[in-house]
Design a protein around this motif. Sequence first.
Motif, PDB file in Angstrom:
ATOM      1  N   ARG A   4       0.844  -1.218   0.000  1.00  0.00           N
ATOM      2  CA  ARG A   4       0.000   0.000   0.000  1.00  0.00           C
ATOM      3  C   ARG A   4       0.873   1.259   0.000  1.00  0.00           C
ATOM      4  O   ARG A   4       0.642   2.206  -0.756  1.00  0.00           O
ATOM      5  CB  ARG A   4      -0.927  -0.011   1.229  1.00  0.00           C
ATOM      6  CG  ARG A   4      -1.679   1.291   1.415  1.00  0.00           C
ATOM      7  CD  ARG A   4      -2.820   1.212   2.401  1.00  0.00           C
ATOM      8  NE  ARG A   4      -2.432   1.050   3.794  1.00  0.00           N
ATOM      9  CZ  ARG A   4      -2.019   2.029   4.591  1.00  0.00           C
ATOM     10  NH1 ARG A   4      -1.903   3.264   4.126  1.00  0.00           N
ATOM     11  NH2 ARG A   4      -1.706   1.794   5.855  1.00  0.00           N
ATOM     12  N   TRP A   5       1.898   1.234   0.852  1.00  0.00           N
ATOM     13  CA  TRP A   5       2.746   2.427   0.977  1.00  0.00           C
ATOM     14  C   TRP A   5       3.501   2.755  -0.303  1.00  0.00           C
ATOM     15  O   TRP A   5       3.790   3.911  -0.574  1.00  0.00           O
ATOM     16  CB  TRP A   5       3.754   2.223   2.122  1.00  0.00           C
ATOM     17  CG  TRP A   5       3.162   2.445   3.479  1.00  0.00           C
ATOM     18  CD1 TRP A   5       1.837   2.617   3.794  1.00  0.00           C
ATOM     19  CD2 TRP A   5       3.869   2.516   4.712  1.00  0.00           C
ATOM     20  NE1 TRP A   5       1.690   2.777   5.140  1.00  0.00           N
ATOM     21  CE2 TRP A   5       2.930   2.723   5.735  1.00  0.00           C
ATOM     22  CE3 TRP A   5       5.214   2.417   5.066  1.00  0.00           C
ATOM     23  CZ2 TRP A   5       3.288   2.845   7.075  1.00  0.00           C
ATOM     24  CZ3 TRP A   5       5.582   2.531   6.395  1.00  0.00           C
ATOM     25  CH2 TRP A   5       4.621   2.744   7.391  1.00  0.00           C
ATOM     26  N   GLN A   6       3.854   1.689  -1.052  1.00  0.00           N
ATOM     27  CA  GLN A   6       4.573   1.926  -2.297  1.00  0.00           C
ATOM     28  C   GLN A   6       3.766   2.850  -3.210  1.00  0.00           C
ATOM     29  O   GLN A   6       4.327   3.684  -3.907  1.00  0.00           O
ATOM     30  CB  GLN A   6       4.817   0.595  -3.008  1.00  0.00           C
ATOM     31  CG  GLN A   6       6.280   0.373  -3.304  1.00  0.00           C
ATOM     32  CD  GLN A   6       6.694  -1.081  -3.105  1.00  0.00           C
ATOM     33  OE1 GLN A   6       5.838  -1.968  -2.944  1.00  0.00           O
ATOM     34  NE2 GLN A   6       7.980  -1.318  -3.118  1.00  0.00           N
ATOM     35  N   LYS A   7       2.440   2.719  -3.130  1.00  0.00           N
ATOM     36  CA  LYS A   7       1.571   3.575  -3.962  1.00  0.00           C
ATOM     37  C   LYS A   7       1.307   4.911  -3.272  1.00  0.00           C
ATOM     38  O   LYS A   7       1.400   5.963  -3.863  1.00  0.00           O
ATOM     39  CB  LYS A   7       0.225   2.876  -4.202  1.00  0.00           C
ATOM     40  CG  LYS A   7       0.350   1.683  -5.102  1.00  0.00           C
ATOM     41  CD  LYS A   7      -1.050   1.142  -5.443  1.00  0.00           C
ATOM     42  CE  LYS A   7      -1.003  -0.378  -5.541  1.00  0.00           C
ATOM     43  NZ  LYS A   7      -1.889  -1.088  -4.649  1.00  0.00           N
ATOM     44  N   THR A  49      13.914  -6.737  11.251  1.00  0.00           N
ATOM     45  CA  THR A  49      14.042  -5.277  11.273  1.00  0.00           C
ATOM     46  C   THR A  49      14.338  -4.764   9.861  1.00  0.00           C
ATOM     47  O   THR A  49      13.846  -3.702   9.453  1.00  0.00           O
ATOM     48  CB  THR A  49      15.163  -4.859  12.241  1.00  0.00           C
ATOM     49  OG1 THR A  49      14.843  -5.372  13.530  1.00  0.00           O
ATOM     50  CG2 THR A  49      15.318  -3.359  12.315  1.00  0.00           C
ATOM     51  N   ALA A  50      15.143  -5.523   9.126  1.00  0.00           N
ATOM     52  CA  ALA A  50      15.473  -5.121   7.755  1.00  0.00           C
ATOM     53  C   ALA A  50      14.188  -4.925   6.951  1.00  0.00           C
ATOM     54  O   ALA A  50      14.047  -3.959   6.193  1.00  0.00           O
ATOM     55  CB  ALA A  50      16.350  -6.194   7.106  1.00  0.00           C
ATOM     56  N   ASN A  51      13.224  -5.813   7.157  1.00  0.00           N
ATOM     57  CA  ASN A  51      11.970  -5.687   6.405  1.00  0.00           C
ATOM     58  C   ASN A  51      11.122  -4.515   6.880  1.00  0.00           C
ATOM     59  O   ASN A  51      10.411  -3.899   6.092  1.00  0.00           O
ATOM     60  CB  ASN A  51      11.207  -7.007   6.452  1.00  0.00           C
ATOM     61  CG  ASN A  51      11.891  -8.037   5.574  1.00  0.00           C
ATOM     62  OD1 ASN A  51      12.201  -7.737   4.417  1.00  0.00           O
ATOM     63  ND2 ASN A  51      12.182  -9.209   6.120  1.00  0.00           N
ATOM     64  N   LEU A  52      11.241  -4.189   8.152  1.00  0.00           N
ATOM     65  CA  LEU A  52      10.562  -2.974   8.623  1.00  0.00           C
ATOM     66  C   LEU A  52      11.175  -1.749   7.939  1.00  0.00           C
ATOM     67  O   LEU A  52      10.449  -0.909   7.405  1.00  0.00           O
ATOM     68  CB  LEU A  52      10.685  -2.845  10.158  1.00  0.00           C
ATOM     69  CG  LEU A  52      10.233  -1.509  10.730  1.00  0.00           C
ATOM     70  CD1 LEU A  52       8.741  -1.266  10.485  1.00  0.00           C
ATOM     71  CD2 LEU A  52      10.530  -1.424  12.232  1.00  0.00           C
ATOM     72  N   VAL A  53      12.509  -1.650   7.944  1.00  0.00           N
ATOM     73  CA  VAL A  53      13.098  -0.421   7.379  1.00  0.00           C
ATOM     74  C   VAL A  53      12.912  -0.349   5.854  1.00  0.00           C
ATOM     75  O   VAL A  53      12.758   0.734   5.298  1.00  0.00           O
ATOM     76  CB  VAL A  53      14.579  -0.194   7.817  1.00  0.00           C
ATOM     77  CG1 VAL A  53      14.683   0.011   9.302  1.00  0.00           C
ATOM     78  CG2 VAL A  53      15.511  -1.288   7.366  1.00  0.00           C
ATOM     79  N   ARG A  54      12.882  -1.505   5.204  1.00  0.00           N
ATOM     80  CA  ARG A  54      12.550  -1.506   3.760  1.00  0.00           C
ATOM     81  C   ARG A  54      11.142  -0.946   3.554  1.00  0.00           C
ATOM     82  O   ARG A  54      10.880  -0.216   2.597  1.00  0.00           O
ATOM     83  CB  ARG A  54      12.569  -2.937   3.210  1.00  0.00           C
ATOM     84  CG  ARG A  54      13.930  -3.515   2.997  1.00  0.00           C
ATOM     85  CD  ARG A  54      13.792  -4.974   2.585  1.00  0.00           C
ATOM     86  NE  ARG A  54      13.159  -5.127   1.292  1.00  0.00           N
ATOM     87  CZ  ARG A  54      12.568  -6.258   0.878  1.00  0.00           C
ATOM     88  NH1 ARG A  54      12.528  -7.317   1.660  1.00  0.00           N
ATOM     89  NH2 ARG A  54      12.020  -6.316  -0.311  1.00  0.00           N
ATOM     90  N   THR A  55      10.235  -1.322   4.440  1.00  0.00           N
ATOM     91  CA  THR A  55       8.846  -0.848   4.325  1.00  0.00           C
ATOM     92  C   THR A  55       8.789   0.668   4.536  1.00  0.00           C
ATOM     93  O   THR A  55       8.095   1.385   3.805  1.00  0.00           O
ATOM     94  CB  THR A  55       7.967  -1.589   5.362  1.00  0.00           C
ATOM     95  OG1 THR A  55       8.106  -2.991   5.126  1.00  0.00           O
ATOM     96  CG2 THR A  55       6.511  -1.187   5.269  1.00  0.00           C
ATOM     97  N   LEU A  56       9.537   1.153   5.535  1.00  0.00           N
ATOM     98  CA  LEU A  56       9.548   2.595   5.808  1.00  0.00           C
ATOM     99  C   LEU A  56      10.081   3.353   4.594  1.00  0.00           C
ATOM    100  O   LEU A  56       9.566   4.413   4.221  1.00  0.00           O
ATOM    101  CB  LEU A  56      10.404   2.886   7.043  1.00  0.00           C
ATOM    102  CG  LEU A  56       9.923   2.233   8.351  1.00  0.00           C
ATOM    103  CD1 LEU A  56      10.987   2.335   9.439  1.00  0.00           C
ATOM    104  CD2 LEU A  56       8.608   2.855   8.835  1.00  0.00           C
ATOM    105  N   LYS A  57      11.109   2.769   3.979  1.00  0.00           N
ATOM    106  CA  LYS A  57      11.673   3.405   2.786  1.00  0.00           C
ATOM    107  C   LYS A  57      10.650   3.380   1.638  1.00  0.00           C
ATOM    108  O   LYS A  57      10.474   4.380   0.926  1.00  0.00           O
ATOM    109  CB  LYS A  57      12.960   2.682   2.377  1.00  0.00           C
ATOM    110  CG  LYS A  57      13.720   3.414   1.314  1.00  0.00           C
ATOM    111  CD  LYS A  57      15.020   2.771   0.944  1.00  0.00           C
ATOM    112  CE  LYS A  57      15.593   3.517  -0.256  1.00  0.00           C
ATOM    113  NZ  LYS A  57      16.600   2.786  -0.965  1.00  0.00           N
TER     114      LYS A  57
END
Length: 425
Positions: free
Chosen positions: A34-37, A56-64
């Motif tokens: 969703r965030w990507q859009k 955590t890596a997947n959290l920060v990828r999501t934030l990015k």
Amino acid sequence: MRYDIKNIKLAAVGKKRIEWAFKDMPVLNLVKARWQKEKPLNGVRLSACLHVTAETANLVRTLKAGGAKVLLCASNPLSTQDDVAAGLVKDFGINVYAIHGENKNIYYSHLEKALQFKPNITMDDGADLLWLLHTKYKKQVEQIWGSMEETTTGVIRLKALEQAGKLQAPIIAVNDAKTKNMFDNRYGTGQSTIDGIIRATDILIAGKNVVVAGYGWCGRGFASRARGMGAKVIITEVDEIKALEACMDGFQVMPMKQAARLGDLFCTLTGNTGVIREEHFRLMKDKAIVCNSGHFDVEINISELNKLAVKINKNVRNNVDEYVIKVESQKSKVKSIYLLADGRLINLAAAEGHPASVMDMSFSTQALACEFVAKNYQKLEKKIYNVPTEIEKYVADLKLKSMKISIDKLTKEQEKYLRSWEIGT
Ligand code: ADE
């Protein structure tokens, strides 16, 4: 790109681990898609001080993916997965400052890098970044829109800061969300603590006397897993209600001084200091194993253990130090106490932390709390907030759906019944 990591050549292994974990994080996958859009974090500069793991890596990828500019530093010197740190830098373009085994000076210099990044949102696991923002970097605290706290110890620290009237930023107590502590603290810590102890020692749990200090969510999780594997579990507590609960859950409850003589394995999960100390070491059996799964390395008094030791054999096994101490009753005899992972959290130091499936809930809650701050920061006050209930319900609902579990809905009649006070006996 800015970074200080062990070795960028570890990136290929790290990338595989990150991708493997993401497969077990379905809720975070949905948030990221969703965030990507929508890019709700455009304009956010975010510094996260968390355990540097695949989850955590997947959290920060999501934030990015949500549009934030992100920097990640370690929240504990022993929990960093160096290959993951390398993968994040090389393959996912994240600024990372974290090296497994970094000393205190480097640890704090990495925290400073996180604040020199000039964040407007921060994430903490233990409140070290917020502490730095209230001390050496206090000029920057005004720029903070909001700050997320991931762990019980951190929330306790921040509540103390609030009570002292010194809190200078809005805090979201992510730890206190039901979608975090009832699952991560209980099932996550339960499993990962067992995992860390076994990886460090390779002992059989069945038949052992396991002493669990603390019967909060983490202690409960670990106690129930240890019992499930055949251990005889003893709980020590300072809180009357929790002690009673442990007793009625079928555990033996007693003071540490009594448990010290009985335990084969001791694990602290209290969030407090000096839980196992000299008076207890003196009473322990030969070959007792002692470890901690609480946030900071203060629960076992290691300096007292050092003083008692006539000899210390470092690294008799990876993550195991042997302390040889005199036997209380027969001064010519000695006994060994084995300390795991320098008294740091055993589940992250000797194993990989909580499995991705449970971190999915914690980190989706984190991510959505971050979106909440980005949308509402102008209205937020300098106080501690709970995660909005809608976020908890949303995360729980998506997690259930990902597990293909559906649940009942209230009927109109039931809704009315719950709203009424007239209907009685
Ligand atoms: N805390 C406990 N387990 C963790 C994990 N796998 N990743 C990040 N933080 C954690």
